[in-house]
Design a protein around this motif. Structure first.
Motif: not given
Length: 249
Positions: A218-223, A229-233, A235-240
């Motif tokens: 699961i952690t490898y998939a997130i990475g 695809f800049h998933l974390i970025d 999500l951060r933009l979406l939440f902010s």
């Protein structure tokens, strides 16, 4: 005279397979990594390890190709293709050459630590996904060995197939970036899919080893998703954006 088919894996007795080593080696790797990063932060120029890096990548690629071929030959020899159940879920504990190949595959994950050290010495940015993956894969493979997790075949095949093309790519032998993206995604689908399947169906192997493997995949998939695809970025933009919108309203 000793023959490869005489090999028997004994948890904790076969070299470098004890629980203590499983806990010890990631800590040592992390410390070495940090020391090298601190050392390189004080240097303007990289250490000239490009030739070593190239040959190391090439050797890992050759090893991966050989392992990919051998694991399929041995799986066929041992009747693993006779049924889906025999291939991935309920099979006798591997012995002989197949078990030896699985054990060497685990040792290769320790070998890949060198890859991280060379990247740091070359002053190349170390991506978090790359760092975390190399930090934890020895524990995933060793946990599978110790727990006799039954879906080792598809995970070894998908990983060695990826590395057969990936390491020569980084050695400058060929440029197959698009293929690597596909094979990287396929490896994650295989790892996650069989981890979940094994838990649902109740395949052979330690439950704790299966859960550990699932968590790591699961952690490898997130990475992977963040790297490509800049998933974390996103999500951060979406939440902010959602937070600012809620404050305005």
């Amino acid at each position: 005279m000793w023959y490869p088919d005489n090999f028997t894996f004994v948890p904790g007795e076969t070299p470098l397979t004890s629980i203590q080593f499983l806990v010890f080696i990631p800590i040592v790797h992390f410390i070495i990594t940090r020391i090298l990063e601190i050392y390189m932060s004080n240097r303007i120029k990289p250490v000239n390890v490009r030739h070593i890096q190239r040959y190391n990548n090439l050797l890992i690629g050759i090893y991966s190709a050989i392992t990919f071929v051998l694991i399929n030959i041995l799986a066929y020899r041992d009747g693993r293709f006779s049924s889906w159940n025999q291939l991935v879920c309920h099979r006798p504990t591997p012995t002989g050459v197949y078990a030896l190949l699985w054990y060497i595959f685990y040792l290769s994950k320790l070998w890949e630590f060198i890859d991280v050290y060379l990247v740091i010495l070359n002053k190349t940015p170390v991506l978090m996904h790359f760092r975390w993956h190399h930090q934890t894969t020895p524990s995933v493979v060793l946990a599978g060995l110790l727990g006799d997790v039954s879906y080792e075949y598809p995970t070894i095949v998908s990983n060695t197939l990826l590395h057969t093309f990936m390491y020569p790519h980084f050695a400058g032998i060929w440029n197959v970036h698009r293929l690597l993206v596909i094979l990287g995604a396929w490896q994650l689908v295989v790892g996650l899919g069989f981890s979940v399947y094994s838990l649902i169906v109740g395949c052979n192997g330690s439950l704790y080893a299966q859960i550990w493997g699932l968590l790591m995949y699961i952690t490898y998939a997130i990475g992977y998703l963040n790297e490509h695809f800049h998933l974390i970025d996103r999500l951060r933009l979406l939440f902010s954006t959602s937070y600012r919108t809620s404050k305005i309203s």
